[in-house]
Design a protein around this motif. Structure first.
Motif, short mmCIF file in Angstrom:
data_model
loop_
_atom_site.label_atom_id
_atom_site.label_comp_id
_atom_site.label_asym_id
_atom_site.label_seq_id
_atom_site.Cartn_x
_atom_site.Cartn_y
_atom_site.Cartn_z
N VAL A 1 0.87 -1.16 0.00
CA VAL A 1 0.00 0.00 0.00
C VAL A 1 0.92 1.22 0.00
O VAL A 1 1.70 1.41 0.93
N PHE A 2 0.85 1.97 -1.09
CA PHE A 2 1.56 3.23 -1.19
C PHE A 2 0.69 4.29 -0.54
O PHE A 2 -0.53 4.29 -0.73
N LEU A 3 1.32 5.19 0.19
CA LEU A 3 0.57 6.20 0.93
C LEU A 3 1.18 7.58 0.72
O LEU A 3 2.41 7.74 0.83
N ASP A 4 0.34 8.55 0.45
CA ASP A 4 0.80 9.93 0.54
C ASP A 4 0.98 10.22 2.03
O ASP A 4 0.42 9.52 2.88
N ARG A 5 1.73 11.24 2.37
CA ARG A 5 1.95 11.55 3.78
C ARG A 5 0.98 12.63 4.28
O ARG A 5 0.07 12.34 5.04
N ASP A 6 1.19 13.86 3.85
CA ASP A 6 0.40 15.00 4.35
C ASP A 6 -1.05 14.89 3.88
O ASP A 6 -1.32 14.86 2.69
N GLY A 7 -1.97 14.80 4.83
CA GLY A 7 -3.37 14.66 4.52
C GLY A 7 -3.87 13.22 4.59
O GLY A 7 -5.06 12.98 4.59
N VAL A 8 -2.93 12.27 4.64
CA VAL A 8 -3.27 10.85 4.76
C VAL A 8 -2.78 10.31 6.10
O VAL A 8 -3.53 9.70 6.85
N ILE A 9 -1.52 10.56 6.41
CA ILE A 9 -0.89 10.11 7.65
C ILE A 9 -1.01 11.18 8.74
O ILE A 9 -1.38 10.91 9.87
N ASN A 10 -0.66 12.39 8.36
CA ASN A 10 -0.71 13.52 9.30
C ASN A 10 -1.60 14.63 8.74
O ASN A 10 -1.85 14.68 7.55
N VAL A 11 -2.06 15.49 9.64
CA VAL A 11 -2.89 16.62 9.25
C VAL A 11 -2.09 17.51 8.30
O VAL A 11 -0.94 17.86 8.59
N ASP A 12 -2.67 17.81 7.15
CA ASP A 12 -2.00 18.66 6.16
C ASP A 12 -2.00 20.10 6.64
O ASP A 12 -2.97 20.57 7.22
N ASN A 13 -0.91 20.78 6.40
CA ASN A 13 -0.75 22.18 6.80
C ASN A 13 -0.34 22.96 5.55
O ASN A 13 0.68 22.63 4.94
N VAL A 14 -1.10 23.96 5.17
CA VAL A 14 -0.78 24.74 3.97
C VAL A 14 0.60 25.40 4.06
O VAL A 14 1.21 25.71 3.05
#
Length: 172
Positions: free
Chosen positions: A6-19
């Motif tokens: 399973v390939f995963l993006d990090r920001d927004g998938v694992i941790n809260v995305d910050n602009v």
């Protein structure tokens, strides 16, 4: 026998995305349900590989060491569930790179290194730029939908990584 992943993006998938970018450990907020979801996938025999753009490096906002610190923190918090992190430090405003999503080079490197069977693998992302390279490589895709009715070429849409993990395990 080839590996499933399973390939995963990090920001927004694992941790809260910050602009304004997530590059400080104290600002790295793990999304609820992420660790149990990763444990379910790991127990089902999936490799877990992060594929992430980290363009703040190219923009001079933070350094490679900041990315390593965040990944080390996540490894400690999750019990080392991630098999590897692939990240692209580039941004089109400073330099072009095939590794940067929506390019597929980070995926291709992981597939070659870990002998991954793409037919048994998945990509989970929260942006279309995560989905496009996986589609190009015929990896099934799941979009974590931040906003209702998001236009996407992803095969499935869910609300969280936990829901994505449940979907993946039902499709096996």
């Amino acid at each position: 026998m080839k590996n499933k992943c399973v390939f995963l993006d990090r920001d927004g998938v694992i941790n809260v995305d910050n602009v304004n970018y997530t590059y400080k450990v104290e600002e790295f907020k793990i999304i609820d349900g992420v660790i149990p979801a990763l444990k379910m996938l790991k127990e089902a025999g999936y490799l877990l590989i992060i594929i992430t753009n980290q363009s703040g490096i190219a923009k001079g906002i933070y350094q490679h060491e900041d990315v390593y610190k965040c990944h080390d923190y996540f490894d400690r918090e999750s019990g080392n569930l991630i098999d590897e992190y692939f990240y692209s430090p580039y941004h089109q405003s400073t330099s072009e790179s095939l590794s940067r999503k929506p390019g597929s080079l980070m995926f291709e490197k992981a597939i070659a290194k870990y002998d991954i069977d793409i037919a048994q693998s998945w990509m989970v992302g929260d942006r279309e730029r995560d989905i496009l390279p996986a589609n190009k490589l015929n990896i099934p895709t799941i979009l974590i939908e931040e906003f209702p009715n998001t236009e996407t070429s992803a095969k499935y849409k869910v609300d969280s990584l936990y829901e994505a993990a449940e979907l993946i395990l039902k499709k096996v």
